[in-house]
Design a protein around this motif. Structure first.
Motif, PDB file in Angstrom:
ATOM      1  N   ILE A   3       0.842  -1.202   0.000  1.00 24.93           N
ATOM      2  CA  ILE A   3       0.000   0.000   0.000  1.00 24.93           C
ATOM      3  C   ILE A   3       0.876   1.251   0.000  1.00 24.93           C
ATOM      4  CG2 ILE A   3      -1.734   1.274   1.315  1.00 24.93           C
ATOM      5  CD1 ILE A   3      -2.607  -1.516   2.455  1.00 24.93           C
ATOM      6  N   GLU A  46       2.680   1.670  -3.440  1.00 19.08           N
ATOM      7  CA  GLU A  46       1.842   2.149  -4.535  1.00 19.08           C
ATOM      8  C   GLU A  46       1.615   3.658  -4.444  1.00 19.08           C
ATOM      9  OE1 GLU A  46       1.308   0.725  -7.099  1.00 19.08           O
ATOM     10  OE2 GLU A  46       1.326  -1.430  -6.729  1.00 19.08           O
ATOM     11  N   GLN A  47       1.491   4.187  -3.226  1.00 20.25           N
ATOM     12  CA  GLN A  47       1.344   5.639  -3.113  1.00 20.25           C
ATOM     13  C   GLN A  47       2.627   6.343  -3.517  1.00 20.25           C
ATOM     14  OE1 GLN A  47       0.659   7.637   0.734  1.00 20.25           O
ATOM     15  NE2 GLN A  47      -1.172   8.534  -0.198  1.00 20.25           N
ATOM     16  N   VAL A  53      -1.180   8.217   3.815  1.00 19.38           N
ATOM     17  CA  VAL A  53      -1.738   6.873   3.984  1.00 19.38           C
ATOM     18  C   VAL A  53      -2.332   6.703   5.370  1.00 19.38           C
ATOM     19  CG1 VAL A  53      -1.164   4.413   4.064  1.00 19.38           C
ATOM     20  CG2 VAL A  53      -0.197   5.850   2.281  1.00 19.38           C
ATOM     21  N   ALA A  85      -6.321  -5.527   1.215  1.00 15.05           N
ATOM     22  CA  ALA A  85      -5.194  -4.669   0.831  1.00 15.05           C
ATOM     23  C   ALA A  85      -5.451  -4.036  -0.532  1.00 15.05           C
ATOM     24  CB  ALA A  85      -3.908  -5.493   0.811  1.00 15.05           C
ATOM     25  N   ALA A  92      -7.422  -0.993  -0.219  1.00 11.41           N
ATOM     26  CA  ALA A  92      -6.595   0.124   0.237  1.00 11.41           C
ATOM     27  C   ALA A  92      -5.757   0.695  -0.904  1.00 11.41           C
ATOM     28  CB  ALA A  92      -5.694  -0.335   1.381  1.00 11.41           C
ATOM     29  N   VAL A  93      -5.241  -0.198  -1.769  1.00 10.76           N
ATOM     30  CA  VAL A  93      -4.440   0.261  -2.918  1.00 10.76           C
ATOM     31  C   VAL A  93      -5.287   1.132  -3.830  1.00 10.76           C
ATOM     32  CG1 VAL A  93      -3.320  -0.524  -5.047  1.00 10.76           C
ATOM     33  CG2 VAL A  93      -2.779  -1.622  -2.873  1.00 10.76           C
ATOM     34  N   THR A 153      -5.551   4.572  -2.115  1.00  8.16           N
ATOM     35  CA  THR A 153      -4.316   5.365  -2.082  1.00  8.16           C
ATOM     36  C   THR A 153      -3.873   5.809  -3.466  1.00  8.16           C
ATOM     37  OG1 THR A 153      -2.998   3.327  -2.116  1.00  8.16           O
ATOM     38  CG2 THR A 153      -3.499   4.259   0.029  1.00  8.16           C
TER      39      THR A 153
END
Length: 930
Positions: A743, A746-747, A761, A844, A847-848, A851
């Motif tokens: 996560i 990726e941000q 995040v 997850a 969340a990805v 973000t």
């Protein structure tokens, strides 16, 4: 979107169901005439002993002192009868094994949906053809043969299902029960005139199903003293029963005895697949009509185990499991089971050459009858100009072979007659397979057309709605193309009419008509396709080809990982170097190093042995301690950062307590089972409470991204610990750590690409309703994100070998919840164990998407497209030739990928519920819902 979701789900359900219509349909036909050998049989009665779960090697080998493990059976091999190996087919489960040996055919796998108990189709069996059959044993096996029998001549005596307890102190009592009831039965027969006259009849069968060995194998492993002692106990019991029969029937020499097993067992106490330890079962026969032992200087079968068994001088004669049915029918003179495809093993018979030849001829005619019925059925529903008969066995050739065989018998050329009849059986079985798979190519083409059309349409939809590649095409006003619509309507009507005049099943209409609307929708987007082609031509050729090669290589690694788990290790090792290739490490060195470390840690799991082979509770305890340490670290840092957290702190403490209770329950249950004291009621109660609470507790936590994800991890880990027996307990912990880092990564990737992130995040919240204006268009890097998700999902599947093979399911993993044999409860628990890593990855993924400010619909569609490409790959790899293990593996891979694709839809909904929903305590205002 809702319409697309429903249509897509329907399409995938159809694709999934197609494999069962193509490969898993029942091979049975009805309407044949019963056939029996015209000569008097050698035996009046037959006794069938089936030791459930008995491996051939463990029975035949000598014990630690060099003595026979089963001295009575060994004496039979050396002095009274014939022996060999009965080769079973996959799936090596109890019901298919018993159906093969008693009914003579290999049951299709669709019976698993009935838990191997009910009859998915009615079938004939040796018991049905007998005058009377009495059986004793398991309630899971006996009733299906009584139910399938006509009349009331098959009697089943079973114990209560609660006796099948893997945690019981002594599973041999299951076999003692059978032996004791048989003794009581014959005691009663001496004083009951009706029963006495029945047991004195000819063509009767006694069936003793002995489940203790299988139960001890599951509970303690085949290498255990419990398993081996059970074999000795069964050997002694059979000796007593044989003596009982000889006394009751006054040694009339008219009793035939057969001792065998339905399947074997792996070293780690499971079965279901095609390992020799599962497919090699013992076969020992003696008594009326059975050939005496034959001493040989050299065996036809080159097996080094023969010397280890000290049986190299006694002729070994192997058979296929279905061959036992015609052998038993021949011995007592009943008609061969109508659907039997077994070939009579004449080398086991001690009778005249005339009897052997007549028996094999009857066997050939019985199988030929099935061929004729199958051909007639297919011919009736196929247009004459489209029907292609099986050329190797025409009507004239059938008559010629039968005429020649009867001529050989009249001329007393019995060997020639037997050889010719076996050739007829071989051709008839080939013809049966030919007509059974007659429509397979046609159905396969229609499914592939639908697959390709759907995948192309989904890809086009993604590009049209969520990218900048077809900006012009997507803004054009779409005019209805009446000619195209009329053309596809006409095609649909023609297909329906073609299927109607052939009286095809309704499922054929679904498979054949489904591609019509899919391809209509695809070709209706032709302007978009034109824009896409123009846009792609503007890409640098080297970059475009390179991207395709990398994507294709990644897909091949995913496909190969289904065959070779270590390919996941190769992929995860490549993932470890991703930050350094993209220079992410210059922006976030600590995060990049953590990514590399946990990628390499996760890469270790596919190299480990399949779960279940060596239980190690100490590793489970260690995994629990690591979770506790991580929990204390997170809670401590959380306390330092926040002031008012009474409710959240209490929730975390409750979840930590749940982890501790799980550790206690696992250790306590394992110790209790080792002492053979069964599953304590308190432990069972705690386990079910923890399982139920694991769905509720995360919904009480704050919806802040990492806090909610951590709460989900604690709840699911408490359940996973209860379902673990070894190193796999560490797997979801390492996987989750990598997901947390993913996560962050990726941000960082998004910021590196020039996108501004509105929130950090740590402050992002999961929410059910998200402002659509914050969504962005898709870029090439998003394909990599979708691929990562698919790779992590496959890793969640095969990382610990949970479904690498059916025999890697370990019943010991559910002993904290249930020890009494219950296929559906146990199967559901083991399926939830497999899905827990799935759920962690999907959460997850949610969340990805947050973000990276990406629409969940677009990224999810990309994942479906990748999964569908893999599924299409496996559809082409499905085979119906080679070993049974190869056939089963190829089909199961397709089923797994299609199941994963369908499960994604539901797991995405489950992940959204776990991440976005928040339950409120009584008295709190509704505004606190999110």
């Amino acid at each position: 979107m809702l319409l697309l979701f429903v249509f897509g789900l329907l399409i995938h359900l159809v694709f999934f169901a197609s494999i069962f219509d193509i490969y898993f349909t029942s091979p049975l036909v009805h309407g044949m005439t019963p056939r029996s050998t015209p000569l008097p049989p050698p035996a009046r009665r037959l006794v069938l002993f089936v030791a459930d779960g008995l491996r051939a090697h463990t029975l035949y080998e000598l014990d630690e002192s060099g003595n026979p493990r089963a001295p009575f059976i060994r004496s039979i091999i050396m002095h009274e009868g014939s022996w060999g190996i009965s080769h079973t087919h996959v799936p090596t489960e109890s019901r298919p094994g018993h159906v093969a040996m008693i009914a003579g055919f290999y049951e299709d796998v669709s019976a698993v949906a009935k838990g191997w108990k009910e009859n998915p189709v009615e079938f004939d069996s040796l018991f049905n053809e007998s005058k009377y059959t009495w059986s004793w044993g398991s309630p899971d096996i006996l009733p299906m043969f009584a139910k399938g029998a006509s009349g009331d001549h098959v009697f089943a005596h079973t114990y209560d299902s609660e006796n099948e307890d893997f945690g019981a102190d002594d599973a041999t009592k299951l076999d003692s029960w059978v032996f004791d009831r048989v003794k009581e039965f014959f005691d009663a027969a001496r004083y009951n005139q009706t029963l006495f006259s029945q047991v004195k009849e000819e063509k009767i069968v006694f069936f003793l199903h002995l489940l203790g060995i299988d139960t001890n194998g599951h509970a303690h492993r085949p290498s255990s003293r419990d398993y081996k002692d059970n074999i000795k106990m069964v050997d002694e019991g059979i000796k007593e029963i044989v003596s009982l029969f000889n006394q009751f029937y006054e040694n009339d020499g008219k009793t035939a005895f057969i001792f065998t097993a339905d399947h074997g067992m792996t070293e780690w106490g499971s079965h279901g697949a095609g390992h020799p330890s599962e497919t090699f079962t013992p076969l020992v026969t003696w008594g009326a009509g059975i050939k005496y032992p034959q001493k040989v200087s050299a065996q036809q079968i080159d097996d080094p185990l023969l010397k280890e068994w000290k049986l190299e001088n006694w002729k070994r004669q192997d058979v296929n499991q279905a061959d036992i049915a015609p052998l038993m029918a021949s011995l007592i003179g009943v008609p061969f089971p109508l659907n039997s495809v077994g070939i009579l093993p004449v080398k086991y018979l001690n009778n005249t050459d005339l009897f052997k030849a007549e028996s094999v001829l009857t066997n050939a005619v019985q199988i030929l009858e099935q061929f004729k019925v199958k051909m007639a059925q297919k011919k009736e529903v196929t247009l004459p100009f489209l029907f292609t008969p099986f050329k190797l066995l025409s009507d004239s050739k059938q008559q010629d072979i039968l005429r020649q065989a009867r001529s050989y018998i009249k001329q007393k050329k019995y060997d020639e007659a037997i050889s010719l009849c076996k050739e007829l059986i071989r051709l008839a079985l080939e013809g049966l397979s030919y007509y059974h798979t007659y429509d397979r190519f046609f159905l396969g083409i229609t499914v592939v057309l639908g697959f390709v059309g759907w995948t192309s349409y989904a890809s086009l939809l993604i590009i049209k709605s969520h990218s900048n590649l077809t900006r012009g095409g997507s803004n054009k006003i779409k005019k209805p193309n009446h000619l195209l619509t009329c053309t596809f309507v006409a095609v649909g009507i023609a297909i329906a009419f073609f299927l109607l005049i052939q009286s095809c099943p309704w499922t054929y209409y679904v498979y054949c008509l489904l591609p019509v609307p899919i391809w209509h929708a695809l070709l209706s987007e032709f302007p978009v396709i034109e824009d896409l082609v123009k846009s792609l031509l503007t890409f640098p050729p080297g970059q475009f080809i390179g991207s395709l090669l990398v994507f294709g290589l990644g897909l091949e690694i995913l496909v190969l990982s289904f065959f070779y788990r270590y390919m996941l290790t190769a992929g995860l090792t490549a993932f470890a170097g991703w930050p350094f290739v993209t220079q992410l490490w210059t922006r976030a060195k600590s995060t990049s190093l953590s990514w590399t470390l946990f990628s390499l840690l996760l890469a270790v799991f596919p190299l480990m042995p399949v779960v279940g082979r060596k239980p190690d509770i100490s590793v489970v305890m260690g995994a629990g301690l690591l979770v506790l340490l991580l929990s204390l670290f997170v809670v401590t840092s959380y306390i330092k950062r926040k002031d008012n957290l009474d409710g959240e702190l209490f929730l975390y403490l409750l979840q930590i307590l749940s982890i501790m209770l799980s550790m206690y329950t696992v250790y306590s249950t394992h110790s209790s089972l080792q002492r053979k004291q069964g599953l304590p009621l308190l432990n069972q109660t705690i386990s079910w409470i923890i399982l139920a609470s694991s769905f509720i507790l995360p919904l009480l936590s704050p919806t802040i991204l990492f806090e909610r994800l951590f709460s989900i991890l604690l709840s699911l880990m408490s359940t996973y610990l209860l379902l673990s027996t070894g190193y796999e307990a560490l797997f979801p912990l390492v996987l989750s750590c990598l997901m947390f880092i993913w996560i962050h990564m990726e941000q960082e990737t998004l910021q590196q690409s020039g996108f501004s992130c509105k929130q950090k995040v740590n402050s992002i919240q999961f929410a059910y309703n998200i402002d659509i204006t914050q969504y962005r268009k898709l870029y090439l890097d998003d394909i990599r994100r979708a691929f990562f998700l698919v790779f992590f999902l496959v890793t969640a599947f095969f990382g610990t070998g949970n479904i690498a093979s059916i025999n890697s399911f370990d019943l010991a993993s559910v002993y904290c919840f249930v020890t009494v044999f219950s296929p559906f409860v146990m199967g559901t628990l083991m399926m939830w164990k497999i899905l827990i890593p799935f759920v962690l990855v999907m959460c997850a993924f949610e969340a990805v998407q947050l973000t990276t400010q990406l629409s969940s619909k677009s990224l999810f569609l990309m994942v479906l497209v990748i999964s569908d490409i893999m599924a299409l790959h496996f559809f082409f790899l499905v085979q119906d030739y080679g070993s049974w293990l190869d056939i089963g593996t190829s089909i199961s891979h397709y089923v797994i990928v299609m199941s994963m694709t369908i499960f994604l839809v539901f797991l995405n909904g489950l992940a959204q519920m776990l991440t976005t929903k928040k339950l409120t305590l009584c008295g709190k205002p509704k505004s606190h819902l999110f």
